[in-house]
Design a protein around this motif. Structure first.
Motif, PDB file in Angstrom:
ATOM      1  N   PRO A   1       0.957  -1.195  -0.214  1.00 40.95           N
ATOM      2  CA  PRO A   1      -0.088  -0.201   0.254  1.00 40.95           C
ATOM      3  C   PRO A   1       0.818   1.238   0.018  1.00 40.95           C
ATOM      4  CG  PRO A   1      -0.677  -1.752   1.803  1.00 40.95           C
ATOM      5  CD  PRO A   1       0.574  -2.129   1.041  1.00 40.95           C
TER       6      PRO A   1
ATOM      7  N   GLY B   1       2.110   4.892   0.980  1.00 41.35           N
ATOM      8  CA  GLY B   1       2.363   5.572   2.356  1.00 41.35           C
ATOM      9  C   GLY B   1       2.936   7.141   2.062  1.00 41.35           C
TER      10      GLY B   1
ATOM     11  N   TRP C   1       6.731   6.332   5.470  1.00 41.96           N
ATOM     12  CA  TRP C   1       5.765   5.838   6.801  1.00 41.96           C
ATOM     13  C   TRP C   1       4.277   5.335   5.940  1.00 41.96           C
ATOM     14  CZ3 TRP C   1       5.177   4.770  11.594  1.00 41.96           C
ATOM     15  CH2 TRP C   1       3.788   4.880  12.251  1.00 41.96           C
ATOM     16  N   CYS C   2       4.059   4.107   6.445  1.00 36.97           N
ATOM     17  CA  CYS C   2       2.773   3.771   6.237  1.00 36.97           C
ATOM     18  C   CYS C   2       1.827   3.612   7.388  1.00 36.97           C
ATOM     19  CB  CYS C   2       3.020   2.119   5.465  1.00 36.97           C
ATOM     20  SG  CYS C   2       1.207   1.489   5.093  1.00 36.97           S
ATOM     21  N   ASP C   3       1.160   4.596   7.609  1.00 34.84           N
ATOM     22  CA  ASP C   3       0.228   4.742   8.722  1.00 34.84           C
ATOM     23  C   ASP C   3      -0.956   3.562   8.951  1.00 34.84           C
ATOM     24  OD1 ASP C   3      -0.346   6.688  10.870  1.00 34.84           O
ATOM     25  OD2 ASP C   3      -2.345   6.579  10.136  1.00 34.84           O
ATOM     26  N   GLU C   4      -1.023   2.819   7.744  1.00 37.46           N
ATOM     27  CA  GLU C   4      -2.207   1.818   7.725  1.00 37.46           C
ATOM     28  C   GLU C   4      -1.666   0.656   8.749  1.00 37.46           C
ATOM     29  OE1 GLU C   4      -3.729  -1.625   4.736  1.00 37.46           O
ATOM     30  OE2 GLU C   4      -3.329   0.436   3.999  1.00 37.46           O
ATOM     31  N   VAL C   5      -0.410   0.518   8.557  1.00 38.96           N
ATOM     32  CA  VAL C   5       0.003  -0.612   9.821  1.00 38.96           C
ATOM     33  C   VAL C   5       1.118  -0.149  10.874  1.00 38.96           C
ATOM     34  CG1 VAL C   5      -0.530  -2.409   8.173  1.00 38.96           C
ATOM     35  CG2 VAL C   5       1.688  -1.426   8.066  1.00 38.96           C
TER      36      VAL C   5
ATOM     37  N   GLN D   1       1.797  -5.672   9.753  1.00 33.20           N
ATOM     38  CA  GLN D   1       0.228  -6.031   9.796  1.00 33.20           C
ATOM     39  C   GLN D   1      -0.140  -7.102  10.991  1.00 33.20           C
ATOM     40  OE1 GLN D   1       0.443  -7.539   5.670  1.00 33.20           O
ATOM     41  NE2 GLN D   1      -1.370  -6.119   5.318  1.00 33.20           N
TER      42      GLN D   1
ATOM     43  N   ARG E   1      -1.459  -3.011  17.194  1.00 31.25           N
ATOM     44  CA  ARG E   1      -0.929  -1.574  17.283  1.00 31.25           C
ATOM     45  C   ARG E   1      -1.233  -0.781  18.790  1.00 31.25           C
ATOM     46  NH1 ARG E   1      -1.895   2.540  12.254  1.00 31.25           N
ATOM     47  NH2 ARG E   1      -1.007   4.430  13.300  1.00 31.25           N
TER      48      ARG E   1
ATOM     49  N   SER F   1      -2.778   4.960  19.203  1.00 35.30           N
ATOM     50  CA  SER F   1      -3.074   5.878  18.145  1.00 35.30           C
ATOM     51  C   SER F   1      -1.578   6.513  18.014  1.00 35.30           C
ATOM     52  CB  SER F   1      -4.272   6.600  18.076  1.00 35.30           C
ATOM     53  OG  SER F   1      -4.133   7.673  19.184  1.00 35.30           O
TER      54      SER F   1
END
Length: 300
Positions: free
Chosen positions: A199, A201, A221-225, A287, A291, A294
């Motif tokens: 994905p 980022g 940076w991939c904020d999704e994971v 993944q 997490r 936030s």
């Protein structure tokens, strides 16, 4: 001192005296047609620039690599010649160490070191059109953006006005910069990420925890994971202070539950497929990791 021969004659120096003094072994020398240096030694860079502008006459200005040097950029290849811009109706030829380019749309001149120079976006474009090394073009453009001499939007606007002739490498280098990459290594990483199928980022964004405490500014940076990719070179770890900063950064990543992959820039080219496998594996690890709280980001 650099002067026009015509100015010397206007001041009362006969033309034959100028010719005699500029002859082999004389105290003066001709740098360019009609341009005289009033000593016989090796001319300095500044004297060559002054001579080039005198050759271009009124409203001539420096562009390309010498203009960028004047603005303060450092990651530049050595200039082969002095590139000047002159109005389109001026019949002045390229000669000696001066490359003359006529333009219908002369840019606004900035004074740097007492000399008129083109604005950074125009100088970057003019330099890129005469370079053939992709890394040199990428480094020059990245520095101009990273050090805030200009923005990618300003480079894009300059490109839109220039047309397509001679701009292929400029256009190629601009794509990762427009997406946030800020170095040759990050551009290499950007291209590799495009191959990964992962994905999208963001590049060079500041990451903070939920309380607003700064964590880091990862290269990618991939904020999704909550995944960070750092392109860390040996150059950034040559001092104890640099090493401590990297260790502290990685500790903040770990405490925030961020998976981080560190890659040497050289490996992006010497073993891209191996790095690609590591990138995908690190992403899968992110993944599968719960997490912790936030995070939020701000553009660096």
């Amino acid at each position: 001192m650099v002067v026009r021969a015509a100015a010397l004659e206007a001041a009362g120096v006969p033309g034959r005296t100028i010719s005699r003094r500029c002859a082999s072994g004389g105290p003066w020398q001709r740098l360019l047609p009609g341009i005289v240096l009033l000593h016989s030694g090796e001319p300095t860079n500044e004297q060559r620039l002054q001579a080039a502008l005198l050759h271009g006459r009124e409203n001539a200005l420096l562009t390309g690599l010498w203009a960028l040097r004047g603005h303060g950029l450092e990651r530049l290849p050595p200039p082969r010649d002095v590139h000047i811009l002159v109005p389109a109706d001026r019949r002045i030829a390229t000669t000696g160490f001066v490359h003359v380019e006529r333009t219908r749309h002369p840019p606004r001149a900035y004074v740097r070191g007492g000399l008129p120079v083109a604005p950074v976006p125009r100088a970057v474009l003019d330099a890129a059109r005469r370079l053939t090394n992709e890394d040199e073009i990428q480094a020059m453009m990245a520095e101009s953006v990273q050090r805030r001499f200009c923005t990618t939007g300003m480079l894009t606007d300059e490109l839109d006005q220039a047309g397509r002739a001679g701009t292929a490498l400029f256009r190629k280098a601009l794509i990762p910069l427009a997406d946030g990459a800020r170095s040759v290594a990050e551009a290499d990483a950007w291209h590799l990420l495009r191959r990964s199928g992962l994905p999208p980022g963001q590049w060079n964004v500041a990451i903070y925890d939920a309380d607003g405490n700064y964590l880091a500014t990862p290269d990618f940076w991939c904020d999704e994971v909550a995944f960070a990719w750092e392109i860390d070179s040996y150059r950034h770890h040559t001092s104890l202070e640099d090493h401590r900063a990297t260790v502290a950064r990685n500790a903040r990543y770990a405490a925030a539950g961020i998976v981080v992959l560190q890659t040497l820039p050289s490996r992006l080219r010497t073993e891209p497929d191996v790095v690609l496998g590591e990138l995908r594996a690190a992403f899968r690890a992110a993944q599968g990791r719960p997490r912790q709280g936030s995070l939020f980001k701000r553009t660096a």
